[in-house]
Design a protein around this motif. Sequence first.
Motif, mmCIF file in Angstrom:
data_model
loop_
_atom_site.group_PDB
_atom_site.id
_atom_site.type_symbol
_atom_site.label_atom_id
_atom_site.label_comp_id
_atom_site.label_asym_id
_atom_site.label_seq_id
_atom_site.Cartn_x
_atom_site.Cartn_y
_atom_site.Cartn_z
ATOM 1 N N LEU A 249 -10.456 -0.982 0.226
ATOM 2 C CA LEU A 249 -9.411 -0.762 1.747
ATOM 3 C C LEU A 249 -9.634 0.082 2.369
ATOM 4 N N ALA A 250 -9.871 1.752 2.034
ATOM 5 C CA ALA A 250 -10.120 2.256 3.251
ATOM 6 C C ALA A 250 -11.229 1.904 4.180
ATOM 7 N N PRO B 103 -7.154 -9.212 2.368
ATOM 8 C CA PRO B 103 -7.309 -10.569 1.491
ATOM 9 C C PRO B 103 -8.412 -9.581 -0.241
ATOM 10 N N LEU B 104 -7.426 -8.853 -0.739
ATOM 11 C CA LEU B 104 -7.847 -8.663 -2.087
ATOM 12 C C LEU B 104 -8.117 -10.009 -3.173
ATOM 13 N N GLY C 11 -1.314 -3.086 0.254
ATOM 14 C CA GLY C 11 -1.694 -2.019 1.079
ATOM 15 C C GLY C 11 -2.948 -3.472 1.654
ATOM 16 N N GLY C 12 -2.828 -4.583 0.624
ATOM 17 C CA GLY C 12 -3.427 -6.090 0.971
ATOM 18 C C GLY C 12 -3.037 -7.274 0.866
ATOM 19 N N PRO D 76 -12.692 -10.371 3.136
ATOM 20 C CA PRO D 76 -11.950 -9.762 1.744
ATOM 21 C C PRO D 76 -12.272 -8.235 1.892
ATOM 22 N N ALA D 77 -11.569 -7.860 0.947
ATOM 23 C CA ALA D 77 -11.491 -6.079 1.281
ATOM 24 C C ALA D 77 -12.529 -5.598 -0.198
ATOM 25 N N LEU D 78 -12.034 -6.628 -0.925
ATOM 26 C CA LEU D 78 -12.848 -6.601 -2.807
ATOM 27 C C LEU D 78 -12.768 -8.446 -3.132
#
Length: 400
Positions: free
Chosen positions: A88-89, A104-105, A126-127, A161-163
């Motif tokens: 997320l960072a 998005p996670l 946070g996501g 996506p973030a991950l």
Amino acid sequence: MSRVINFGAGPSALPESVLEEAAKGLLNFNGTGIGIAEISHRSKEFTAFMAEVEGLIRSQLDVPETHSILLTQGGGSAQFSAVVLNLLARHRLLYPDLPDEERPLDYVVTGSFSKKAVDEARRLGGGRVNVVVDSRASSEDGNSFDSIPAHDAYAFSGPDPALIYYCENETINGVQYSNDASSPASFPFHLLPKNTLVPLVGDYSSSFMSRPIPRLADHAVIFAGAQKNIGPAGLTILIVRKDCLVDVDAAAKLGAASVPLTMAYKTLADNSSLYNTPAVLPLYISGLVLRRSQELGGVNYYEEVNKRKADKVYSAVKEGEAKGVFRLKVKEGSGSLMSVVFDVVGEGAEAKFVSGAEAAGMKGIKGHRSVGGIRVSLYNAITEEQTDVLVAYMKDFFAQ
Ligand SMILES: Cc1ncc(COP(=O)(O)O)c(C=O)c1O
């Protein structure tokens, strides 16, 4: 007392030759006159050993220079949190102005451990958590993790996506991705977003070093606790693509959550995994295991042996199934090479199977308390001969 065959799920069996060598190191590490549990982690002898461990992982898994190998603590569970915070960072630094709902996670949920990981992502916030697929939806009873989903069931969130998270081997449920790209039980790498460095995270806790990792270079983070295939609990191994070693404080200034320094991948990388005291003894024993596996032929050697071991156990389960004695708990094609799970059918039959195994010198075969049944863990240290002892016992059991 003589040793038994330990089919436990982790901590699990280690090679006896390694344990004997480690016992010597406990008294005198590398001719220093100081035992391994007593020596400074900053001594030249220990830092050289750590560098060797890293090199053994890099060479056996063919880890490219685009990725750092980090050695830390906290187990797989700490990584459930760390991957979310670090990635997320990273997303925040790439896209500072997006609201949380547009971070998005993506979680692929195929068993108890990916479920725990997605629950932790939800807890941290946070996501926006997106469940790409939950394999329970297509299970026999609508509520079990009994298969790897078909490729057309995956619904990824979109291009950035973030991950994207998956667990390669679900230790409790006994389902594992196939490493054959043409298998329907393979991970759908071809469906991942294109033209971007994909933030793909793989939990390899219970299959690390048991065979080569498909598309390793396409992963952002691979993590694994040592306590299955390579050593005692206490060491956690990370393979992190260098674009994911981000300045978490700079991200926090832009609104991302603060990340504990011991969890920030950049802290670990900048300090050559020596920001704080590492798990010295687990690292030592893991290093001895990795040296031995290098001598034996590395992950290619283990892949062959592990396949043969699993084939033998699965065919005994199937034979027992045909006789109405055993029942395989996973669908054909999704069964794990590391964690074979099955039921023993009939009132009191499971207890009889377990106590008979113990009487014959085999322990650790009871399934996880959350799912019951039998679970046989066939990690690297379990030999083919030991597997044969179990298979003979299974055959005797259903012949009765
Ligand atoms: C696949 C998988 N992920 C994560 C974990 C959690 O690891 P730890 O107990 O080291 O926190 C385990 C533990 O068994 C596991 O098997």
